[in-house]
Design a protein around this motif. Structure first.
Motif, PDB file in Angstrom:
ATOM      1  N   ARG A  87       1.067  -1.479  -0.109  1.00  0.00           N
ATOM      2  CA  ARG A  87       0.147  -0.376   0.390  1.00  0.00           C
ATOM      3  C   ARG A  87       0.656   0.863   0.159  1.00  0.00           C
ATOM      4  N   ARG A  88       1.951   1.287   0.706  1.00  0.00           N
ATOM      5  CA  ARG A  88       2.781   2.000   0.589  1.00  0.00           C
ATOM      6  C   ARG A  88       3.563   2.926  -0.843  1.00  0.00           C
ATOM      7  N   THR A  89       3.604   1.496  -0.898  1.00  0.00           N
ATOM      8  CA  THR A  89       4.764   1.604  -2.345  1.00  0.00           C
ATOM      9  C   THR A  89       3.581   1.914  -3.654  1.00  0.00           C
ATOM     10  N   MET A  90       2.154   1.860  -3.603  1.00  0.00           N
ATOM     11  CA  MET A  90       1.186   2.638  -4.333  1.00  0.00           C
ATOM     12  C   MET A  90       1.316   3.316  -4.447  1.00  0.00           C
ATOM     13  N   LEU A  91       0.859   4.208  -2.784  1.00  0.00           N
ATOM     14  CA  LEU A  91       0.850   5.074  -2.520  1.00  0.00           C
ATOM     15  C   LEU A  91       1.928   6.856  -3.611  1.00  0.00           C
ATOM     16  N   GLU A  92       3.056   6.056  -2.964  1.00  0.00           N
ATOM     17  CA  GLU A  92       4.393   6.671  -3.439  1.00  0.00           C
ATOM     18  C   GLU A  92       4.567   7.111  -5.007  1.00  0.00           C
ATOM     19  N   THR A  93       3.519   5.456  -5.790  1.00  0.00           N
ATOM     20  CA  THR A  93       3.751   5.101  -7.468  1.00  0.00           C
ATOM     21  C   THR A  93       2.469   5.985  -7.887  1.00  0.00           C
ATOM     22  N   GLU A  94       2.006   6.257  -6.773  1.00  0.00           N
ATOM     23  CA  GLU A  94       0.782   7.168  -7.664  1.00  0.00           C
ATOM     24  C   GLU A  94       0.776   8.781  -7.273  1.00  0.00           C
ATOM     25  N   GLU A  95       1.425   8.881  -6.533  1.00  0.00           N
ATOM     26  CA  GLU A  95       1.361  10.503  -5.882  1.00  0.00           C
ATOM     27  C   GLU A  95       3.438  10.648  -7.389  1.00  0.00           C
ATOM     28  N   LEU A  96       3.975  10.307  -7.592  1.00  0.00           N
ATOM     29  CA  LEU A  96       4.597  10.110  -8.627  1.00  0.00           C
ATOM     30  C   LEU A  96       3.997  10.651 -10.185  1.00  0.00           C
ATOM     31  N   GLY A  97       2.971   8.807 -10.216  1.00  0.00           N
ATOM     32  CA  GLY A  97       2.237   9.270 -11.445  1.00  0.00           C
ATOM     33  C   GLY A  97       1.558  10.840 -11.537  1.00  0.00           C
ATOM     34  N   SER A  99       2.299  13.824  -9.659  1.00  0.00           N
ATOM     35  CA  SER A  99       3.360  14.356 -10.436  1.00  0.00           C
ATOM     36  C   SER A  99       3.876  14.392 -11.681  1.00  0.00           C
ATOM     37  N   ILE A 100       4.205  13.904 -12.518  1.00  0.00           N
ATOM     38  CA  ILE A 100       5.048  13.430 -13.407  1.00  0.00           C
ATOM     39  C   ILE A 100       3.536  13.828 -14.545  1.00  0.00           C
ATOM     40  N   LEU A 101       2.067  13.575 -14.157  1.00  0.00           N
ATOM     41  CA  LEU A 101       0.969  14.615 -14.825  1.00  0.00           C
ATOM     42  C   LEU A 101       1.105  15.859 -14.573  1.00  0.00           C
ATOM     43  N   GLN A 102       1.323  16.340 -14.173  1.00  0.00           N
ATOM     44  CA  GLN A 102       1.216  17.680 -13.255  1.00  0.00           C
ATOM     45  C   GLN A 102       2.401  18.520 -13.984  1.00  0.00           C
ATOM     46  N   ASP A 103       3.295  17.940 -13.925  1.00  0.00           N
ATOM     47  CA  ASP A 103       4.390  18.645 -15.616  1.00  0.00           C
ATOM     48  C   ASP A 103       4.714  18.247 -16.900  1.00  0.00           C
ATOM     49  N   LEU A 104       3.981  17.237 -17.430  1.00  0.00           N
ATOM     50  CA  LEU A 104       3.513  17.440 -18.371  1.00  0.00           C
ATOM     51  C   LEU A 104       2.731  18.108 -18.613  1.00  0.00           C
ATOM     52  N   HIS A 105       1.424  18.335 -17.994  1.00  0.00           N
ATOM     53  CA  HIS A 105       0.244  20.034 -18.210  1.00  0.00           C
ATOM     54  C   HIS A 105       0.919  20.688 -18.295  1.00  0.00           C
ATOM     55  N   GLN A 106       2.303  21.437 -17.290  1.00  0.00           N
ATOM     56  CA  GLN A 106       3.259  22.573 -17.118  1.00  0.00           C
ATOM     57  C   GLN A 106       3.665  22.967 -18.467  1.00  0.00           C
ATOM     58  N   GLN A 107       4.308  22.179 -19.768  1.00  0.00           N
ATOM     59  CA  GLN A 107       5.177  21.073 -20.392  1.00  0.00           C
ATOM     60  C   GLN A 107       4.173  20.990 -21.325  1.00  0.00           C
TER      61      GLN A 107
END
Length: 153
Positions: A87-97, A99-107
């Motif tokens: 569950r902890r790994t899943m939450l970290e992966t979700e947070e990373l995803g 973050s990546i989507l926000q970066d892509l949106h900004q780009q």
């Protein structure tokens, strides 16, 4: 004794036979009581043996069940720990995803803005060209009208 008492004189015989019957009755009572006590003791001993062996079996079964229960509890705890870690790994992966989507949106926004800027910059000279052409076109028309519609080659 019974035979001897019967062979005696009748007045003594009656008294002795009565005593003999009384003694036999007492003897039978004592035998039955002895039998009852010894059977009760043997039953109690047998009962105690059974209970002790039953208790030993119960203790053995109880210890066996306790061991299995402890093993099951340990496996359950290990599974719970693995689930928590997953569950902890899943939450970290979700947070990373996210973050990546926000970066892509900004780009994407930056690229769209850059595209709009480039389009505007490319459009301005074209418009200027058109505008200058319009002005040149007016001048040329005026010149042509002066010359009478003939062009110089």
């Amino acid at each position: 004794m019974d035979l001897e008492a019967r062979s005696l004189q009748p007045n003594v015989k009656a008294v002795l036979l009565a005593k003999l019957r009384e003694y036999k009755s007492d003897l039978n009572n004592l035998k039955s009581e002895h039998k009852r006590l010894t059977s009760a003791n043997s039953n109690q001993a047998a009962r105690d043996d059974l209970l002790e062996s039953g208790m030993a079996d119960a203790m053995s079964v109880s210890a066996n069940q306790r061991g299995r229960l402890m093993m099951s509890t340990e496996r359950l705890n290990e599974s719970s720990d693995r689930i928590k870690e997953s569950r902890r790994t899943m939450l970290e992966t979700e947070e990373l995803g996210v973050s990546i989507l926000q970066d892509l949106h900004q780009q994407r926004q930056s690229l769209l803005h850059a595209n709009d800027t480039v389009f505007l910059l490319l459009k301005v000279p074209y418009r200027l060209h058109l505008l200058s052409g319009k002005f040149e076109g007016k001048d040329e028309r005026k010149r042509l009208m002066r010359k009478g519609g003939r062009k110089n080659k």
